[in-house]
Write an enzyme that holds these catalytic residues in place. Sequence first.
Site, mmCIF file in Angstrom:
data_model
loop_
_atom_site.group_PDB
_atom_site.id
_atom_site.type_symbol
_atom_site.label_atom_id
_atom_site.label_comp_id
_atom_site.label_asym_id
_atom_site.label_seq_id
_atom_site.Cartn_x
_atom_site.Cartn_y
_atom_site.Cartn_z
ATOM 1 N N ASN A 9 0.868 -1.179 0.000
ATOM 2 C CA ASN A 9 0.000 0.000 0.000
ATOM 3 C C ASN A 9 0.905 1.229 0.000
ATOM 4 O O ASN A 9 1.508 1.557 1.018
ATOM 5 C CB ASN A 9 -0.882 -0.049 1.258
ATOM 6 C CG ASN A 9 -1.719 1.206 1.434
ATOM 7 O OD1 ASN A 9 -1.804 2.043 0.534
ATOM 8 N ND2 ASN A 9 -2.336 1.343 2.593
ATOM 9 N N LYS A 11 0.118 4.272 -0.283
ATOM 10 C CA LYS A 11 -0.534 5.452 0.301
ATOM 11 C C LYS A 11 -0.325 6.680 -0.602
ATOM 12 O O LYS A 11 -0.218 6.522 -1.813
ATOM 13 C CB LYS A 11 -0.037 5.675 1.740
ATOM 14 C CG LYS A 11 -0.195 4.395 2.581
ATOM 15 C CD LYS A 11 -0.007 4.584 4.049
ATOM 16 C CE LYS A 11 -0.197 3.250 4.758
ATOM 17 N NZ LYS A 11 -0.085 3.347 6.191
ATOM 18 N N HIS A 98 -9.515 0.978 5.443
ATOM 19 C CA HIS A 98 -8.216 1.238 6.073
ATOM 20 C C HIS A 98 -8.428 2.212 7.231
ATOM 21 O O HIS A 98 -9.239 3.139 7.124
ATOM 22 C CB HIS A 98 -7.247 1.817 5.038
ATOM 23 C CG HIS A 98 -5.843 1.843 5.539
ATOM 24 N ND1 HIS A 98 -5.403 2.785 6.436
ATOM 25 C CD2 HIS A 98 -4.784 1.016 5.309
ATOM 26 C CE1 HIS A 98 -4.129 2.541 6.725
ATOM 27 N NE2 HIS A 98 -3.727 1.476 6.048
ATOM 28 N N GLU A 100 -6.822 4.662 8.188
ATOM 29 C CA GLU A 100 -6.635 6.078 7.830
ATOM 30 C C GLU A 100 -7.908 6.643 7.189
ATOM 31 O O GLU A 100 -8.258 7.803 7.402
ATOM 32 C CB GLU A 100 -5.421 6.222 6.898
ATOM 33 C CG GLU A 100 -4.118 6.032 7.671
ATOM 34 C CD GLU A 100 -2.952 5.504 6.856
ATOM 35 O OE1 GLU A 100 -2.994 5.563 5.612
ATOM 36 O OE2 GLU A 100 -1.991 5.011 7.483
ATOM 37 N N GLU A 170 -5.229 -5.102 10.769
ATOM 38 C CA GLU A 170 -4.210 -4.085 10.992
ATOM 39 C C GLU A 170 -4.496 -3.356 12.300
ATOM 40 O O GLU A 170 -5.299 -2.408 12.319
ATOM 41 C CB GLU A 170 -4.223 -3.063 9.850
ATOM 42 C CG GLU A 170 -3.954 -3.658 8.490
ATOM 43 C CD GLU A 170 -3.409 -2.616 7.515
ATOM 44 O OE1 GLU A 170 -2.355 -2.866 6.956
ATOM 45 O OE2 GLU A 170 -4.045 -1.557 7.356
ATOM 46 N N GLY A 176 2.488 2.170 10.832
ATOM 47 C CA GLY A 176 3.435 3.272 10.662
ATOM 48 C C GLY A 176 4.160 3.662 11.935
ATOM 49 O O GLY A 176 4.794 4.711 11.998
ATOM 50 N N SER A 217 3.461 -2.203 10.331
ATOM 51 C CA SER A 217 4.919 -2.258 10.547
ATOM 52 C C SER A 217 5.540 -3.605 10.173
ATOM 53 O O SER A 217 6.477 -4.056 10.834
ATOM 54 C CB SER A 217 5.263 -1.879 11.988
ATOM 55 O OG SER A 217 4.881 -0.544 12.242
#
Length: 256
Positions: A9, A11, A98, A100, A170, A176, A217
């Site tokens: 991904n 991003k 996701h 985010e 996730e 991240g 990560s």
Amino acid sequence: MRKKFVAGNWKMNLTVDEAYKLASEIIHMYDSEVLNKTYLVLAPPFVHLSAVRHLMKSHPMMYLAAQNLHEKDSGAYTGEISGPMLRSVGCDFVIIGHSERRQLFQEDHITLAHKVDAALRSGLRPIFCVGETLEEREQGHATHVVTRQLKDSLFFLRAEQFRKVMIAYEPVWAIGTGKVATPEEAQAMHAHIRNQIRKKYDEGSVADEAILLYGGSVKPDNAASLFDQPDIDGALVGGASLVSRDFIEIIKATGE
Ligand code: PGA
């Protein structure tokens, strides 16, 4: 035996030249190092999808994914991208839910369910993300939160539709941050997710065949211990997917 998938991904990163270079390197290494047992999925930003598709050609082990889609097929939605558009540039998958998108763009479970429906309607396979925040984990609510996310936005599907969905667990606190769930923590949640699928779709082999990715990560040095777990079928990789050598090492860690 379930197939292994490693998805990158990207991003909101990379200009078109950078994207072209990264995809070329990954595809070249994948082929020259004969990594032909694990499926590779690349999820570049929308504007790079065509370029990456062009490089992949119709490689049987490579898939193209979008990072988002709009729930309607067309219309007056300035700035949005629909499922039929993504199909028309050769997308196979689309990431939905996701964290985010959930946190920064306020996508709630109803919107996500509509997006799952829109993806399937267009012939795209959802990579549906679930995962708890640190606070939810510390309060002991992690499995409850993930169960709700599955029930609210996926379990309305019929079994034959659900078979097209890939799930990525996730944990939000691992995305991240450099903090990865231990293989045992990840395995426990993956087993829980598979059990929920079994409870919902008890017919046939839906739960046994479901592809469950871990994300958060994932790096070359922690990937193998995650992939050793019986219910982890691959990874959704953010940061490390922007470095061709690291991404390839993660694919290798699937046990090629
Ligand atoms: P990360 O991102 O690998 O950089 O933690 C994973 C993701 O957001 O899918």
